[in-house]
Design a protein around this motif. Structure first.
Motif, PDB file in Angstrom:
ATOM      1  N   GLY A  36       0.799  -1.210   0.000  1.00 52.01           N
ATOM      2  CA  GLY A  36       0.000   0.000   0.000  1.00 52.01           C
ATOM      3  C   GLY A  36       0.835   1.265   0.000  1.00 52.01           C
ATOM      4  N   MET A  37       2.138   1.128   0.268  1.00 53.55           N
ATOM      5  CA  MET A  37       3.029   2.282   0.360  1.00 53.55           C
ATOM      6  C   MET A  37       3.954   2.417  -0.851  1.00 53.55           C
ATOM      7  N   TYR A  38       4.287   1.288  -1.505  1.00 55.09           N
ATOM      8  CA  TYR A  38       5.301   1.314  -2.553  1.00 55.09           C
ATOM      9  C   TYR A  38       4.802   0.623  -3.823  1.00 55.09           C
ATOM     10  N   ASP A  39       5.511   0.882  -4.911  1.00 52.32           N
ATOM     11  CA  ASP A  39       5.172   0.264  -6.200  1.00 52.32           C
ATOM     12  C   ASP A  39       5.850  -1.092  -6.376  1.00 52.32           C
ATOM     13  N   GLY A  40       6.796  -1.398  -5.530  1.00 50.20           N
ATOM     14  CA  GLY A  40       7.495  -2.675  -5.612  1.00 50.20           C
ATOM     15  C   GLY A  40       8.257  -2.931  -4.333  1.00 50.20           C
ATOM     16  N   ILE A  41       8.613  -4.189  -4.070  1.00 52.82           N
ATOM     17  CA  ILE A  41       9.320  -4.577  -2.843  1.00 52.82           C
ATOM     18  C   ILE A  41      10.528  -5.436  -3.219  1.00 52.82           C
ATOM     19  N   GLU A  42      11.705  -4.996  -2.799  1.00 55.62           N
ATOM     20  CA  GLU A  42      12.887  -5.857  -2.927  1.00 55.62           C
ATOM     21  C   GLU A  42      13.183  -6.455  -1.561  1.00 55.62           C
ATOM     22  N   TYR A  43      13.323  -7.770  -1.536  1.00 52.18           N
ATOM     23  CA  TYR A  43      13.684  -8.453  -0.282  1.00 52.18           C
ATOM     24  C   TYR A  43      15.147  -8.856  -0.334  1.00 52.18           C
ATOM     25  N   ARG A  44      15.923  -8.406   0.623  1.00 58.41           N
ATOM     26  CA  ARG A  44      17.322  -8.808   0.762  1.00 58.41           C
ATOM     27  C   ARG A  44      17.495  -9.320   2.189  1.00 58.41           C
ATOM     28  N   GLY A  45      17.601 -10.629   2.325  1.00 60.93           N
ATOM     29  CA  GLY A  45      17.652 -11.194   3.672  1.00 60.93           C
ATOM     30  C   GLY A  45      18.245 -12.580   3.692  1.00 60.93           C
ATOM     31  N   PHE A  46      17.527 -13.517   4.294  1.00 62.49           N
ATOM     32  CA  PHE A  46      18.100 -14.839   4.501  1.00 62.49           C
ATOM     33  C   PHE A  46      17.301 -15.942   3.789  1.00 62.49           C
ATOM     34  N   ALA A  47      16.212 -16.383   4.383  1.00 65.26           N
ATOM     35  CA  ALA A  47      15.503 -17.547   3.870  1.00 65.26           C
ATOM     36  C   ALA A  47      14.738 -17.245   2.577  1.00 65.26           C
ATOM     37  N   GLN A  48      14.840 -18.143   1.613  1.00 64.57           N
ATOM     38  CA  GLN A  48      14.145 -18.000   0.344  1.00 64.57           C
ATOM     39  C   GLN A  48      12.632 -18.016   0.527  1.00 64.57           C
ATOM     40  N   GLU A  49      12.162 -18.806   1.501  1.00 66.02           N
ATOM     41  CA  GLU A  49      10.708 -18.902   1.692  1.00 66.02           C
ATOM     42  C   GLU A  49      10.085 -17.580   2.146  1.00 66.02           C
ATOM     43  N   ILE A  50      10.894 -16.696   2.733  1.00 68.71           N
ATOM     44  CA  ILE A  50      10.360 -15.410   3.177  1.00 68.71           C
ATOM     45  C   ILE A  50       9.998 -14.531   1.977  1.00 68.71           C
ATOM     46  N   VAL A  51      10.898 -14.457   0.994  1.00 72.67           N
ATOM     47  CA  VAL A  51      10.599 -13.636  -0.181  1.00 72.67           C
ATOM     48  C   VAL A  51       9.433 -14.246  -0.971  1.00 72.67           C
ATOM     49  N   GLU A  52       9.339 -15.563  -0.976  1.00 75.45           N
ATOM     50  CA  GLU A  52       8.221 -16.207  -1.675  1.00 75.45           C
ATOM     51  C   GLU A  52       6.894 -15.928  -0.969  1.00 75.45           C
ATOM     52  N   GLU A  53       6.919 -15.883   0.364  1.00 76.67           N
ATOM     53  CA  GLU A  53       5.696 -15.566   1.111  1.00 76.67           C
ATOM     54  C   GLU A  53       5.302 -14.103   0.907  1.00 76.67           C
ATOM     55  N   LEU A  54       6.305 -13.219   0.869  1.00 76.65           N
ATOM     56  CA  LEU A  54       6.034 -11.814   0.573  1.00 76.65           C
ATOM     57  C   LEU A  54       5.319 -11.679  -0.772  1.00 76.65           C
ATOM     58  N   ALA A  55       5.842 -12.379  -1.771  1.00 78.40           N
ATOM     59  CA  ALA A  55       5.250 -12.306  -3.110  1.00 78.40           C
ATOM     60  C   ALA A  55       3.830 -12.863  -3.130  1.00 78.40           C
ATOM     61  N   ARG A  56       3.583 -13.867  -2.314  1.00 72.53           N
ATOM     62  CA  ARG A  56       2.259 -14.502  -2.294  1.00 72.53           C
ATOM     63  C   ARG A  56       1.190 -13.539  -1.789  1.00 72.53           C
ATOM     64  N   TYR A  57       1.543 -12.692  -0.833  1.00 68.17           N
ATOM     65  CA  TYR A  57       0.552 -11.814  -0.209  1.00 68.17           C
ATOM     66  C   TYR A  57       0.601 -10.370  -0.723  1.00 68.17           C
ATOM     67  N   SER A  58       1.590 -10.066  -1.540  1.00 64.66           N
ATOM     68  CA  SER A  58       1.739  -8.687  -2.024  1.00 64.66           C
ATOM     69  C   SER A  58       0.943  -8.455  -3.301  1.00 64.66           C
ATOM     70  N   LYS A  59       0.421  -7.234  -3.445  1.00 64.83           N
ATOM     71  CA  LYS A  59      -0.279  -6.848  -4.670  1.00 64.83           C
ATOM     72  C   LYS A  59       0.626  -6.094  -5.633  1.00 64.83           C
ATOM     73  N   VAL A  60       1.879  -5.858  -5.215  1.00 65.54           N
ATOM     74  CA  VAL A  60       2.858  -5.214  -6.091  1.00 65.54           C
ATOM     75  C   VAL A  60       4.002  -6.202  -6.331  1.00 65.54           C
ATOM     76  N   PRO A  61       4.805  -5.975  -7.371  1.00 67.96           N
ATOM     77  CA  PRO A  61       5.912  -6.903  -7.671  1.00 67.96           C
ATOM     78  C   PRO A  61       6.892  -7.025  -6.499  1.00 67.96           C
TER      79      PRO A  61
END
Length: 244
Positions: A6-31
């Motif tokens: 709701g705040m940004y046009d896209g989200i870059e995830y830089r962290g640790f577990a791959q499943e976290i970025v996949e979960e972010l993508a599952r619930y996000s309405k932006v890329p």
């Protein structure tokens, strides 16, 4: 994910577990894209390809071979070693006994040391992981099951590998040119695994000096690591400001 979407046009995830970025993508309405996880670094790969395209237009296999030959020539001229041989000894593990076939390794190492005149070689078989990730994809295949450095069979395997490696390198008179790296840029959470494995190597083959690739010397690992392998940038900083 919903708040950020709701705040940004896209989200870059830089962290640790791959499943976290996949979960972010599952619930996000932006890329959502992967900026770095333990498993993958696709943005780095894309950046490399874009740079190649920008400067070369394309990069064929012949171009790659010419580039590698140039790197080797420069390395020889300035007495730098590429560190990695690209060939590992063939081995088999039946759960109790390790058997090693040195033929291909010896042929490559003889060229590396005697013909190319390189002076240092990393024994990659001992590297267990990178950052916070243990190399399950590699070691689980060897053992035929899920395994960790805390497993007694894993430590027995490392002990036999270290002893046989040390004996063979002494026989070939390469021992003083080879070094062991057990982890790449480790985080504190994996220090106990490093300590356990370096203790096994030291006990089985004290001639081999275990090390880590790390940007700084950490007192928490000081008694467990013999070699601290750092980046050129970090070494430059140390030389530039030795008081620090």
């Amino acid at each position: 994910a919903r708040v950020l979407a709701g705040m940004y046009d896209g989200i870059e995830y830089r962290g640790f577990a791959q499943e976290i970025v996949e979960e972010l993508a599952r619930y996000s309405k932006v890329p959502v894209w992967n900026g770095l996880t333990n498993e993958f670094h696709p943005t780095q790969i894309l950046a490399d390809f874009l740079t190649i395209k920008e400067h070369f237009g394309k990069l064929s296999r012949d171009d790659h071979n010419k580039e590698w030959s140039a790197i080797q020539r420069i390395a020889q001229e300035y007495r730098l070693s590429p560190r990695l041989l690209g060939v590992s000894p063939k081995f088999s593990w039946d759960g109790k006994k390790l058997q090693i076939d040195w033929k291909n390794f010896d042929l490559a190492a003889e060229k590396y040391f005697n013909e190319n005149k390189f002076t240092a070689l990393q024994l990659v078989e001992f590297q267990m992981g990178s950052h916070m990730k243990f190399y399950h994809h590699r070691f689980d295949r060897i053992f035929g099951r899920k395994i960790t450095p805390d497993d007694a069979e894993f430590q027995d395997f490392i002990a036999q590998f270290a002893r046989q490696y040390a004996d063979h390198l002494k026989e070939k008179k390469w021992l003083d040119r080879c070094f062991v790296v057990v982890w790449d840029e480790p985080y504190g959470a994996v220090y106990p695994q490093i300590a356990k494995t370096t203790a096994t190597i030291r006990k089985s083959a004290p001639e081999l000096k275990p090390g880590v690739f790390i940007g700084h010397m950490d007192n928490a690992l000081a008694s467990d690591v013999d070699l601290w392998l750092s980046s050129f940038e970090a070494l430059y900083r140390i030389r530039k400001t030795p008081s620090e």
